[in-house]
Design an enzyme around this catalytic site. Structure first.
Site, PDB file in Angstrom:
ATOM      1  N   GLN A 121      39.289  44.485  50.638  1.00 16.98           N
ATOM      2  CA  GLN A 121      40.694  44.243  50.971  1.00 16.98           C
ATOM      3  C   GLN A 121      41.059  44.994  52.249  1.00 16.98           C
ATOM      4  O   GLN A 121      41.666  44.430  53.170  1.00 16.98           O
ATOM      5  CB  GLN A 121      41.587  44.700  49.813  1.00 16.98           C
ATOM      6  CG  GLN A 121      43.073  44.501  50.074  1.00 16.98           C
ATOM      7  CD  GLN A 121      43.470  43.043  50.068  1.00 16.98           C
ATOM      8  OE1 GLN A 121      43.137  42.304  49.160  1.00 16.98           O
ATOM      9  NE2 GLN A 121      44.185  42.592  51.086  1.00 16.98           N
ATOM     10  N   ASP A 125      51.767  47.966  46.994  1.00 21.59           N
ATOM     11  CA  ASP A 125      50.901  47.338  45.981  1.00 21.59           C
ATOM     12  C   ASP A 125      51.538  47.604  44.615  1.00 21.59           C
ATOM     13  O   ASP A 125      52.480  48.417  44.505  1.00 21.59           O
ATOM     14  CB  ASP A 125      49.478  47.934  46.057  1.00 21.59           C
ATOM     15  CG  ASP A 125      48.508  47.278  45.074  1.00 21.59           C
ATOM     16  OD1 ASP A 125      48.779  46.139  44.641  1.00 21.59           O
ATOM     17  OD2 ASP A 125      47.491  47.907  44.718  1.00 21.59           O
ATOM     18  N   ARG A 175      33.060  43.621  40.478  1.00 18.11           N
ATOM     19  CA  ARG A 175      34.442  44.087  40.253  1.00 18.11           C
ATOM     20  C   ARG A 175      34.423  44.806  38.900  1.00 18.11           C
ATOM     21  O   ARG A 175      34.118  44.173  37.883  1.00 18.11           O
ATOM     22  CB  ARG A 175      35.416  42.914  40.262  1.00 18.11           C
ATOM     23  CG  ARG A 175      36.811  43.310  39.806  1.00 18.11           C
ATOM     24  CD  ARG A 175      37.851  42.255  40.107  1.00 18.11           C
ATOM     25  NE  ARG A 175      38.212  42.265  41.500  1.00 18.11           N
ATOM     26  CZ  ARG A 175      39.373  41.813  41.983  1.00 18.11           C
ATOM     27  NH1 ARG A 175      40.292  41.328  41.167  1.00 18.11           N
ATOM     28  NH2 ARG A 175      39.637  41.845  43.273  1.00 18.11           N
ATOM     29  N   ARG A 185      40.750  37.763  54.215  1.00 16.66           N
ATOM     30  CA  ARG A 185      39.736  38.251  53.273  1.00 16.66           C
ATOM     31  C   ARG A 185      38.432  37.472  53.487  1.00 16.66           C
ATOM     32  O   ARG A 185      37.354  38.047  53.544  1.00 16.66           O
ATOM     33  CB  ARG A 185      40.220  38.065  51.829  1.00 16.66           C
ATOM     34  CG  ARG A 185      41.358  38.974  51.405  1.00 16.66           C
ATOM     35  CD  ARG A 185      40.914  40.410  51.322  1.00 16.66           C
ATOM     36  NE  ARG A 185      39.756  40.583  50.467  1.00 16.66           N
ATOM     37  CZ  ARG A 185      39.791  40.704  49.141  1.00 16.66           C
ATOM     38  NH1 ARG A 185      40.951  40.709  48.515  1.00 16.66           N
ATOM     39  NH2 ARG A 185      38.675  40.865  48.438  1.00 16.66           N
ATOM     40  N   HIS A 215      39.076  49.510  47.014  1.00 17.47           N
ATOM     41  CA  HIS A 215      38.965  48.060  47.233  1.00 17.47           C
ATOM     42  C   HIS A 215      38.663  47.869  48.727  1.00 17.47           C
ATOM     43  O   HIS A 215      39.501  47.419  49.504  1.00 17.47           O
ATOM     44  CB  HIS A 215      40.275  47.379  46.835  1.00 17.47           C
ATOM     45  CG  HIS A 215      40.170  45.887  46.672  1.00 17.47           C
ATOM     46  ND1 HIS A 215      38.998  45.186  46.865  1.00 17.47           N
ATOM     47  CD2 HIS A 215      41.092  44.957  46.326  1.00 17.47           C
ATOM     48  CE1 HIS A 215      39.211  43.906  46.649  1.00 17.47           C
ATOM     49  NE2 HIS A 215      40.480  43.735  46.321  1.00 17.47           N
ATOM     50  N   CYS A 243      48.512  43.386  49.194  1.00 22.37           N
ATOM     51  CA  CYS A 243      47.194  42.778  48.948  1.00 22.37           C
ATOM     52  C   CYS A 243      47.287  41.548  48.049  1.00 22.37           C
ATOM     53  O   CYS A 243      46.400  40.711  48.063  1.00 22.37           O
ATOM     54  CB  CYS A 243      46.263  43.816  48.328  1.00 22.37           C
ATOM     55  SG  CYS A 243      46.918  44.501  46.798  1.00 22.37           S
TER      56      CYS A 243
HETATM   57  N1   CP Z   1      43.776  41.153  46.560  1.00 22.32           N
HETATM   58  C1   CP Z   1      42.853  40.836  45.653  1.00 22.32           C
HETATM   59  O1   CP Z   1      41.791  41.432  45.565  1.00 22.32           O
HETATM   60  O2   CP Z   1      43.191  39.787  44.869  1.00 22.32           O
HETATM   61  P1   CP Z   1      42.413  39.300  43.564  1.00 22.32           P
HETATM   62  O3   CP Z   1      42.604  40.363  42.506  1.00 22.32           O
HETATM   63  O4   CP Z   1      43.058  37.989  43.205  1.00 22.32           O
HETATM   64  O5   CP Z   1      40.956  39.145  43.901  1.00 22.32           O
HETATM   65  N1  NVA Z   2      45.761  47.857  42.676  1.00 28.08           N
HETATM   66  C1  NVA Z   2      45.569  46.514  42.200  1.00 28.08           C
HETATM   67  C2  NVA Z   2      44.923  45.694  43.264  1.00 28.08           C
HETATM   68  C3  NVA Z   2      44.656  44.259  42.899  1.00 28.08           C
HETATM   69  C4  NVA Z   2      44.004  43.475  43.995  1.00 28.08           C
HETATM   70  C5  NVA Z   2      44.742  46.533  40.941  1.00 28.08           C
HETATM   71  O1  NVA Z   2      43.738  47.240  40.895  1.00 28.08           O
HETATM   72  O2  NVA Z   2      45.098  45.842  39.981  1.00 28.08           O
END
Ligand code: CP
Ligand code: NVA
Length: 319
Positions: A129, A219, A99, A287, A126, A259
């Site tokens: 997701q 989102d 990440r 997920r 992502h 998400c």
């Molecule tokens: N939706 C998602 O990826 O959540 P987190 O940021 O908690 O992993």
């Molecule tokens: N768009 C959001 C998604 C989190 C799962 C972010 O990147 O913070």
């Protein structure tokens, strides 16, 4: 060996197969342990609840183990180069979830890794997701071909992965967002070149975007890493909120997806998020199931049968 950095790393047929395999696997009562002896490393530069726990729980359920590290403790690209990190980690583990703030970090890491690298969220995409979300949509709606997804909000990582998936599965993309926050032209060009039949339409008014939608997805306005832009974004997106008034313009059975984590009261209100059309915890559950299938595939425990026909191709052949 395959990496999974973008949803577009899959062919449409592979996406169909992963979705249908996940739904089939979920129905089995007994979970086998084909990943006994396999180790997954997770390196996260940003916080996470769902991604981290769903990967770690999935590995445990399948008999494997996982090792979680923060980007800071590894000193990713700082203490040593990304290439050296990737080559070293590949000696110990069988797959790596990253990440990251910058998508380029993933690309460089993957170039040097000798095991599959999975995008656990970057500033660009992502895909894990989106994979789980297409499982959820298929469970709820059956075939997705010809359906409409209305996305209300920022053209962020979630939106890019979902828009790619919609193009791959024949789902219309109706997007309501301020004009200054639309997808960058290079993304749109790439998408149109790869999926010329994709339907992608912009709407200034969220009410217009949702009226034909089977799925309404939103989102956060401010993603992780964009905190400095928060007040500018709160102003720009103020009209792009999924609330009860917006749902009155949609079909009564349209499902609401997010998400998570949500900024309640910004992009979505409590009454919608906790309301009867919301499927956000079904999404969160999927997920883990989708990522289990992904891990089994990337680690060579399952393979798409040569004879597998995606529902779209099968339908075209029948005509
Ligand atoms: N939706 C998602 O990826 O959540 P987190 O940021 O908690 O992993
Ligand atoms: N768009 C959001 C998604 C989190 C799962 C972010 O990147 O913070």
């Amino acid at each position: 060996m395959r990496h999974f950095l973008s949803l577009a790393d899959l062919s449409p047929q592979e996406l169909h197969w992963l979705v249908h395999t996940t739904i089939r696997r979920k129905k089995r009562k007994k979970v086998a342990t084909p990943l006994r002896g396999s180790i997954l490393a997770l390196i996260f530069e940003k916080p996470s609840l769902r991604t981290r726990v769903s990967f770690e729980a999935g590995m445990a359920r399948l008999g494997g183990t996982s090792i979680f590290l923060t980007g800071q403790e590894v000193g990713l690209g700082i203490r040593e180069s990304l290439a050296d990190c990737a080559r070293t980690l590949s000696q110990y583990v069988h797959a790596i979830v990253l990440r990251v703030f910058r998508h380029q970090t993933l690309e460089i890491f993957a170039q040097h890794a000798q095991v599959p690298v999975i995008n656990g969220l970057s500033d660009r995409e992502h895909p894990c997701q989106a994979l789980g979300d297409f499982v959820t949509m298929t469970e709820l709606l059956g075939s997705l071909t010809g359906r409409t997804l209305a996305f209300i909000g920022d053209s962020n990582n979630i939106a890019r992965s979902l828009a790619l998936g919609c193009a791959m599965l024949g789902v219309r993309w109706h997007h309501a967002c301020p004009p200054a926050f639309r997808f960058e032209p290079s993304f749109l060009t790439e998408l149109a070149a790869r999926f010329p039949k994709a339907v992608l339409q912009y709407f200034d008014e969220p009410a217009q975007a949702v009226c034909e939608a089977d799925i309404i997805y939103t989102d956060v306005w401010t993603s992780m890493g964009q905190e400095k832009e928060q007040s500018e974004r709160q102003r720009a997106f103020a009209r792009y909120r999924v609330d009860r008034a917006l749902l009155q313009h949609a079909k009564p059975n349209a499902r609401v997806m997010h998400c998570l984590p949500a900024h309640r009261g910004e992009e979505i209100t409590d009454e919608v998020l906790d309301g009867p059309q919301s499927v956000v915890f079904h999404q969160a559950a999927n997920r883990m199931h989708a990522q289990e299938t992904l891990l089994l595939w990337l680690l060579g425990k399952i393979a798409m049968p040569r004879a597998f026909k995606s529902p779209r191709k099968a339908a075209v052949r029948k005509r």
